[in-house]
Scaffold this motif. Structure first.
Motif, mmCIF file in Angstrom:
data_model
loop_
_atom_site.group_PDB
_atom_site.id
_atom_site.type_symbol
_atom_site.label_atom_id
_atom_site.label_comp_id
_atom_site.label_asym_id
_atom_site.label_seq_id
_atom_site.Cartn_x
_atom_site.Cartn_y
_atom_site.Cartn_z
ATOM 1 N N THR A 183 53.985 5.400 63.877
ATOM 2 C CA THR A 183 54.439 6.255 62.571
ATOM 3 C C THR A 183 53.591 6.946 61.843
ATOM 4 N N ASP A 184 54.162 8.201 61.504
ATOM 5 C CA ASP A 184 53.413 9.126 60.519
ATOM 6 C C ASP A 184 53.609 8.571 59.195
ATOM 7 N N SER A 185 53.006 7.851 58.535
ATOM 8 C CA SER A 185 53.603 7.074 57.224
ATOM 9 C C SER A 185 53.994 8.260 56.167
ATOM 10 N N PHE A 186 53.353 9.051 55.999
ATOM 11 C CA PHE A 186 53.602 10.134 54.827
ATOM 12 C C PHE A 186 54.976 10.698 55.328
ATOM 13 N N ARG A 187 55.137 11.280 56.516
ATOM 14 C CA ARG A 187 56.749 11.922 57.005
ATOM 15 C C ARG A 187 57.586 10.650 57.165
ATOM 16 N N TYR A 188 57.342 9.627 57.337
ATOM 17 C CA TYR A 188 58.321 8.554 57.337
ATOM 18 C C TYR A 188 58.915 8.262 55.962
ATOM 19 N N LEU A 189 58.273 8.448 55.112
ATOM 20 C CA LEU A 189 58.748 8.463 53.606
ATOM 21 C C LEU A 189 59.260 9.703 53.075
ATOM 22 N N HIS A 190 58.561 10.915 53.487
ATOM 23 C CA HIS A 190 58.830 12.079 52.738
ATOM 24 C C HIS A 190 58.956 13.282 54.061
ATOM 25 N N PRO A 191 60.042 12.967 55.042
ATOM 26 C CA PRO A 191 60.447 13.566 56.186
ATOM 27 C C PRO A 191 60.562 15.212 55.913
ATOM 28 N N THR A 192 60.825 15.652 54.675
ATOM 29 C CA THR A 192 60.785 17.374 54.289
ATOM 30 C C THR A 192 60.142 17.705 53.136
ATOM 31 N N LYS A 193 59.190 16.958 52.577
ATOM 32 C CA LYS A 193 58.324 17.405 51.614
ATOM 33 C C LYS A 193 57.507 18.604 51.900
ATOM 34 N N GLU A 194 57.451 19.693 51.371
ATOM 35 C CA GLU A 194 56.700 20.689 51.472
ATOM 36 C C GLU A 194 55.570 20.920 50.514
ATOM 37 N N ASN A 195 54.698 21.932 51.090
ATOM 38 C CA ASN A 195 53.561 22.310 50.145
ATOM 39 C C ASN A 195 52.754 21.154 49.390
ATOM 40 N N ILE A 196 52.564 20.098 50.344
ATOM 41 C CA ILE A 196 51.508 19.146 49.909
ATOM 42 C C ILE A 196 50.398 18.898 51.343
ATOM 43 N N TYR A 197 49.248 19.190 50.772
ATOM 44 C CA TYR A 197 48.418 19.189 52.081
ATOM 45 C C TYR A 197 46.995 18.531 51.528
ATOM 46 N N SER A 198 46.283 18.172 52.485
ATOM 47 C CA SER A 198 44.980 17.187 52.475
ATOM 48 C C SER A 198 43.688 17.931 52.685
ATOM 49 N N TRP A 199 43.611 19.118 52.915
ATOM 50 C CA TRP A 199 42.337 20.034 53.198
ATOM 51 C C TRP A 199 42.603 21.383 53.079
ATOM 52 N N TRP A 200 41.787 21.992 52.193
ATOM 53 C CA TRP A 200 41.827 23.563 51.950
ATOM 54 C C TRP A 200 40.187 24.145 52.383
ATOM 55 N N SER A 201 40.348 25.333 52.774
ATOM 56 C CA SER A 201 38.988 25.982 53.093
ATOM 57 C C SER A 201 38.328 26.256 51.800
ATOM 58 N N TYR A 202 37.077 26.353 51.719
ATOM 59 C CA TYR A 202 36.240 26.753 50.920
ATOM 60 C C TYR A 202 36.357 28.332 50.532
ATOM 61 N N ARG A 203 37.084 28.976 51.555
ATOM 62 C CA ARG A 203 36.939 30.505 51.392
ATOM 63 C C ARG A 203 38.401 30.959 50.658
ATOM 64 N N PHE A 204 38.459 32.091 50.357
ATOM 65 C CA PHE A 204 39.498 32.896 49.830
ATOM 66 C C PHE A 204 40.473 32.132 48.756
ATOM 67 N N HIS A 205 39.730 31.194 48.063
ATOM 68 C CA HIS A 205 40.516 30.302 46.803
ATOM 69 C C HIS A 205 41.656 29.752 47.329
ATOM 70 N N ALA A 206 41.457 28.978 48.567
ATOM 71 C CA ALA A 206 42.410 28.394 49.353
ATOM 72 C C ALA A 206 42.998 27.229 48.442
ATOM 73 N N ARG A 207 42.068 26.630 47.727
ATOM 74 C CA ARG A 207 42.853 25.308 46.984
ATOM 75 C C ARG A 207 43.483 25.789 45.642
ATOM 76 N N GLU A 208 42.811 26.676 45.182
ATOM 77 C CA GLU A 208 43.661 27.503 44.055
ATOM 78 C C GLU A 208 44.998 27.944 44.128
ATOM 79 N N ASN A 209 45.063 28.274 45.396
ATOM 80 C CA ASN A 209 46.287 29.148 46.117
ATOM 81 C C ASN A 209 47.200 27.866 46.902
#
Length: 251
Positions: A183-209
């Motif tokens: 079981t993917d625990s995050f998707r088990y509890l949040h099956p449709t939750k969007e715009n939540i990420y755990s990694w961002w490139s250091y390029r192109f202001h990815a985390r800022e955006n």
């Protein structure tokens, strides 16, 4: 019981930033890290109350994993019992009376998927390893699995199709793992939750955006589903190109 997983992208670098303060604030029962980029004795961590387990890559400044545990393990295993994959410090398994805890740093398929064949062989061997553990007692798997599973798991999914971490082959391997009784625990509890990420490139202001990817996971044996209290992605914590993720289980 609280678990934290964090790809720190170089422990020596993040120790100069906020690692110890985050570690103390989280007060986890188990704190797992990936991509330590260390050799033995390069860092001496003072973590009172925790037993430290380390797996180092043979290649200097590369890969590596660690687990810091409040309760010492009954047994500890390094790697996945496969010599083809056990030279890069990618897996640690702690055994307790009622579960296994596995931290993993999955190989990246790299630019133009040049390491995809190696990655797919790794996936096959890793799943065999997990299934063998699961046949004995429940398993908790955490770490940077280097794949965004579904379109919802990355911002720019259309333009990243067949990029490393979002190839059809890698995504199917994660589906195969989950279909094998996990079981993917995050998707088990949040099956449709969007715009939540755990990694961002250091390029192109990815985390800022918030142009990120969800590639860090807590995955459990299905039998533990009703024990999952909370699964979160701690996007407010900086220090690495990944943020920590957390899991709370009623064990």
């Amino acid at each position: 019981m609280k678990f934290i997983s964090w790809n720190v992208n170089g422990l020596r670098a993040i120790l100069k930033k906020n690692f110890l303060s985050v570690f103390q604030q989280q007060n986890a029962d188990f704190f797992c890290i990936q991509e330590t980029k260390l050799q033995e004795k390069q860092v001496a961590l003072e973590l009172p109350g925790y037993t430290q387990y380390w797996n180092y890559a043979e290649k200097k400044g590369y890969s590596g994993t660690a687990i810091f545990a409040k309760t010492p393990a009954q047994n500890v295993y390094y790697g996945i019992n496969n010599d083809a994959f056990d030279h890069e410090g990618r897996v640690i398994t702690l055994e307790y009376s009622n579960f296994f805890l596995v931290t993993c740093y999955t190989p990246n398929s790299q630019t133009k998927l040049k390491r995809l064949a190696f990655r797919l062989e790794w996936e096959k061997a890793f799943l065999e390893y997990l299934k063998a553990l699961d046949s004995t007692k429940p398993v908790i798997i955490c770490g940077d699995l280097n794949v965004a599973h579904e379109n919802i798991d990355l911002k720019n999914w259309k333009t990243n199709h067949q990029s490393a971490g979002f190839s059809n082959e890698e995504r199917q391997k994660l589906s195969t793992l989950l279909n094998a009784g996990f079981t993917d625990s995050f998707r088990y509890l949040h099956p449709t939750k969007e715009n939540i990420y755990s990694w961002w490139s250091y390029r192109f202001h990815a985390r800022e955006n918030n142009a990120g990817w969800r590639i860090d996971y807590f995955i459990t044996s299905n039998i533990l589903q009703d024990k999952i209290i909370n699964a979160d992605i701690l996007t407010q914590i900086y220090g690495s190109d990944h943020c920590p993720i957390s899991l709370q289980l009623n064990l």
